[in-house]
Design a protein around this motif. Structure first.
Motif, PDB file in Angstrom:
ATOM      1  N   MET A   1       0.830  -1.205   0.000  1.00  0.00           N
ATOM      2  CA  MET A   1       0.000   0.000   0.000  1.00  0.00           C
ATOM      3  C   MET A   1       0.862   1.251   0.000  1.00  0.00           C
ATOM      4  SD  MET A   1      -3.206   0.852  -0.060  1.00  0.00           S
ATOM      5  CE  MET A   1      -2.841   2.205  -1.152  1.00  0.00           C
ATOM      6  N   ASP A   2       1.958   1.205   0.748  1.00  0.00           N
ATOM      7  CA  ASP A   2       2.900   2.330   0.758  1.00  0.00           C
ATOM      8  C   ASP A   2       3.528   2.520  -0.628  1.00  0.00           C
ATOM      9  OD1 ASP A   2       2.531   2.923   3.454  1.00  0.00           O
ATOM     10  OD2 ASP A   2       4.026   1.458   4.086  1.00  0.00           O
ATOM     11  N   ASP A   3       3.855   1.408  -1.289  1.00  0.00           N
ATOM     12  CA  ASP A   3       4.447   1.472  -2.637  1.00  0.00           C
ATOM     13  C   ASP A   3       3.461   2.053  -3.643  1.00  0.00           C
ATOM     14  OD1 ASP A   3       6.750   0.348  -1.634  1.00  0.00           O
ATOM     15  OD2 ASP A   3       6.260  -1.690  -2.279  1.00  0.00           O
ATOM     16  N   ILE A   4       2.192   1.641  -3.518  1.00  0.00           N
ATOM     17  CA  ILE A   4       1.155   2.152  -4.428  1.00  0.00           C
ATOM     18  C   ILE A   4       0.951   3.652  -4.217  1.00  0.00           C
ATOM     19  CG2 ILE A   4      -1.341   2.099  -4.903  1.00  0.00           C
ATOM     20  CD1 ILE A   4      -1.165  -0.971  -4.303  1.00  0.00           C
ATOM     21  N   ALA A   5       0.863   4.064  -2.947  1.00  0.00           N
ATOM     22  CA  ALA A   5       0.696   5.491  -2.629  1.00  0.00           C
ATOM     23  C   ALA A   5       1.890   6.295  -3.136  1.00  0.00           C
ATOM     24  CB  ALA A   5       0.532   5.686  -1.121  1.00  0.00           C
ATOM     25  N   GLU A   6       3.085   5.719  -3.008  1.00  0.00           N
ATOM     26  CA  GLU A   6       4.309   6.375  -3.485  1.00  0.00           C
ATOM     27  C   GLU A   6       4.265   6.570  -4.996  1.00  0.00           C
ATOM     28  OE1 GLU A   6       8.206   7.898  -2.872  1.00  0.00           O
ATOM     29  OE2 GLU A   6       7.170   6.817  -1.284  1.00  0.00           O
ATOM     30  N   GLU A   7       3.807   5.527  -5.712  1.00  0.00           N
ATOM     31  CA  GLU A   7       3.721   5.617  -7.174  1.00  0.00           C
ATOM     32  C   GLU A   7       2.680   6.646  -7.600  1.00  0.00           C
ATOM     33  OE1 GLU A   7       3.183   2.635 -11.023  1.00  0.00           O
ATOM     34  OE2 GLU A   7       3.800   1.828  -9.077  1.00  0.00           O
ATOM     35  N   TYR A   8       1.537   6.646  -6.928  1.00  0.00           N
ATOM     36  CA  TYR A   8       0.505   7.657  -7.190  1.00  0.00           C
ATOM     37  C   TYR A   8       1.079   9.051  -6.958  1.00  0.00           C
ATOM     38  CZ  TYR A   8      -4.094   5.501  -8.016  1.00  0.00           C
ATOM     39  OH  TYR A   8      -5.177   4.893  -8.587  1.00  0.00           O
ATOM     40  N   TYR A   9       1.736   9.221  -5.821  1.00  0.00           N
ATOM     41  CA  TYR A   9       2.274  10.526  -5.425  1.00  0.00           C
ATOM     42  C   TYR A   9       3.288  11.035  -6.457  1.00  0.00           C
ATOM     43  CZ  TYR A   9       4.772  14.006  -2.600  1.00  0.00           C
ATOM     44  OH  TYR A   9       5.369  15.156  -2.155  1.00  0.00           O
ATOM     45  N   ASP A  10       4.260  10.198  -6.809  1.00  0.00           N
ATOM     46  CA  ASP A  10       5.298  10.618  -7.762  1.00  0.00           C
ATOM     47  C   ASP A  10       4.694  10.988  -9.114  1.00  0.00           C
ATOM     48  OD1 ASP A  10       7.233  10.190  -5.861  1.00  0.00           O
ATOM     49  OD2 ASP A  10       7.799   8.201  -6.588  1.00  0.00           O
ATOM     50  N   THR A  11       3.714  10.187  -9.557  1.00  0.00           N
ATOM     51  CA  THR A  11       3.071  10.458 -10.853  1.00  0.00           C
ATOM     52  C   THR A  11       2.236  11.728 -10.785  1.00  0.00           C
ATOM     53  OG1 THR A  11       2.928   8.054 -11.147  1.00  0.00           O
ATOM     54  CG2 THR A  11       1.738   9.406 -12.723  1.00  0.00           C
ATOM     55  N   LEU A  12       1.534  11.922  -9.651  1.00  0.00           N
ATOM     56  CA  LEU A  12       0.726  13.129  -9.465  1.00  0.00           C
ATOM     57  C   LEU A  12       1.585  14.383  -9.498  1.00  0.00           C
ATOM     58  CD1 LEU A  12      -1.661  11.916  -6.627  1.00  0.00           C
ATOM     59  CD2 LEU A  12      -2.437  12.910  -8.776  1.00  0.00           C
ATOM     60  N   ILE A  13       2.700  14.347  -8.767  1.00  0.00           N
ATOM     61  CA  ILE A  13       3.592  15.503  -8.716  1.00  0.00           C
ATOM     62  C   ILE A  13       4.110  15.829 -10.114  1.00  0.00           C
ATOM     63  CG2 ILE A  13       5.843  16.330  -7.896  1.00  0.00           C
ATOM     64  CD1 ILE A  13       3.613  16.391  -5.793  1.00  0.00           C
ATOM     65  N   ASN A  14       4.508  14.802 -10.846  1.00  0.00           N
ATOM     66  CA  ASN A  14       5.029  15.001 -12.199  1.00  0.00           C
ATOM     67  C   ASN A  14       3.954  15.571 -13.120  1.00  0.00           C
ATOM     68  OD1 ASN A  14       7.312  14.526 -14.120  1.00  0.00           O
ATOM     69  ND2 ASN A  14       5.768  13.275 -15.120  1.00  0.00           N
ATOM     70  N   ASP A  15       2.728  15.042 -13.025  1.00  0.00           N
ATOM     71  CA  ASP A  15       1.636  15.516 -13.885  1.00  0.00           C
ATOM     72  C   ASP A  15       1.227  16.943 -13.545  1.00  0.00           C
ATOM     73  OD1 ASP A  15       1.416  13.339 -15.507  1.00  0.00           O
ATOM     74  OD2 ASP A  15      -0.201  12.377 -14.394  1.00  0.00           O
ATOM     75  N   ILE A  16       1.176  17.263 -12.247  1.00  0.00           N
ATOM     76  CA  ILE A  16       0.800  18.626 -11.840  1.00  0.00           C
ATOM     77  C   ILE A  16       1.878  19.615 -12.276  1.00  0.00           C
ATOM     78  CG2 ILE A  16       0.362  20.133  -9.857  1.00  0.00           C
ATOM     79  CD1 ILE A  16      -0.789  17.604  -8.448  1.00  0.00           C
ATOM     80  N   LYS A  17       3.115  19.204 -12.113  1.00  0.00           N
ATOM     81  CA  LYS A  17       4.246  20.076 -12.468  1.00  0.00           C
ATOM     82  C   LYS A  17       4.298  20.335 -13.976  1.00  0.00           C
ATOM     83  CE  LYS A  17       9.299  20.116 -11.968  1.00  0.00           C
ATOM     84  NZ  LYS A  17       9.848  19.416 -13.105  1.00  0.00           N
ATOM     85  N   ASN A  18       4.030  19.294 -14.769  1.00  0.00           N
ATOM     86  CA  ASN A  18       4.166  19.407 -16.225  1.00  0.00           C
ATOM     87  C   ASN A  18       2.842  19.581 -16.954  1.00  0.00           C
ATOM     88  OD1 ASN A  18       7.059  18.964 -16.247  1.00  0.00           O
ATOM     89  ND2 ASN A  18       6.621  16.835 -15.724  1.00  0.00           N
ATOM     90  N   ASP A  19       1.739  19.695 -16.192  1.00  0.00           N
ATOM     91  CA  ASP A  19       0.403  19.847 -16.767  1.00  0.00           C
ATOM     92  C   ASP A  19       0.089  18.714 -17.750  1.00  0.00           C
ATOM     93  OD1 ASP A  19      -2.044  21.033 -16.994  1.00  0.00           O
ATOM     94  OD2 ASP A  19      -1.447  22.379 -18.631  1.00  0.00           O
ATOM     95  N   THR A  20       0.308  17.483 -17.301  1.00  0.00           N
ATOM     96  CA  THR A  20       0.025  16.300 -18.117  1.00  0.00           C
ATOM     97  C   THR A  20      -0.903  15.366 -17.335  1.00  0.00           C
ATOM     98  OG1 THR A  20       2.035  15.239 -17.231  1.00  0.00           O
ATOM     99  CG2 THR A  20       2.234  16.386 -19.351  1.00  0.00           C
TER     100      THR A  20
END
Length: 267
Positions: A75-94
């Motif tokens: 669950m921690d790994d899944i949340a980490e993957e969500y978090y990293d992808t979210l940050i990247n998408d918000i930062k790059n507007d993707t």
């Protein structure tokens, strides 16, 4: 020459230490003012609650199942993957696609063991968490965070809060100066007095400088990062000075003990 180099390097050590603690202050202020949705704990709880909502009624303790899911490393790994992808998408507007169904299936296999469910029910639950549905959840969460951070500069938040390059760079510079001081003085303990004095001076200066420039720090955060009015607690600006002075005094005490022991040995 050695005294000059010690003094020269000490000045830079004080400057870089003040900048390091200023970056920490800015980071902490931004963290306390932006929405709590930009956190791994929020994302983890969001996913866990989504899973629990999809669980069927049955003769089992749903709270125990929830606890099992929350405490599972996957669950921690899944949340980490969500978090990293979210940050990247918000930062790059993707908007990215993620693939975590296999991890979630393994997590559910483990977490549903105690639930009194038929194999048919277990499979039905796991089928709900395919990549297609999980990506729908991801896009919903992404929109929620984007809406919540509408009035913030996410690139600046990434730079000053999430990414630690600034802080790491200042730490490396300080370590480099300390290594030079050790080389120049040819003794680790002799350097302790320089570190101690420099930290005490940095602490005293931060008592004066940080509160003095409180307005400028607030304006910088308002204009460059959050884009809304904020007020910094003066205590938050004073705390770094207290830490620096305490740490500096510890180094000075260690050096004093070293000098006492050395003088006794010399006798």
């Amino acid at each position: 020459m050695r005294s000059f180099l010690n003094g020269f390097l000490s000045v830079f050590l004080i400057i870089f230490t003040l900048l390091l603690f200023l970056s920490i202050v800015i980071s902490n202020v931004v963290k306390s003012n932006i929405s709590n949705v930009l956190s791994k704990d929020y994302i983890k709880n969001y996913i866990v609650n989504y899973i629990i909502e999809k669980m069927p009624e049955g003769d089992y303790n749903i709270e125990k199942v929830k606890e099992k899911i929350e405490n599972n490393k996957d669950m921690d790994d899944i949340a980490e993957e969500y978090y990293d992808t979210l940050i990247n998408d918000i930062k790059n507007d993707t908007t990215s696609e993620i693939s975590i169904s296999s991890k979630l299936t393994a997590l559910l296999d483990e977490s549903l063991k105690e639930a009194n469910l038929l194999d048919e029910q277990r499979n039905l639950i796991k089928d709900k968490f395919n990549d297609n549905n999980l990506n729908k959840l991801y896009r919903k969460l992404l929109k929620l965070i984007r809406d919540d951070l509408e009035h913030t500069n996410i690139v600046a938040i990434y730079k000053y809060v999430i990414d630690s390059n600034i802080k790491n760079g200042l730490i490396i510079l300080n370590i480099g100066i300390l290594l030079f001081l050790i080389i120049i003085n040819k003794s680790l303990f002799k350097v302790f007095i320089h570190i101690g004095l420099d930290l005490v001076i940095s602490g005293l200066l931060s008592f004066i400088i940080f509160p003095m420039f409180k307005g400028m720090i607030e304006k910088f955060i308002q204009n460059e990062i959050i884009n809304s009015d904020i007020k910094i607690n003066t205590l938050d600006l004073i705390k770094p000075g207290i830490y620096l002075i305490v740490i500096g005094l510890i180094f000075i005490i260690i050096y004093s003990i070293y000098k006492i022991i050395k003088s006794k040995k010399d006798k």
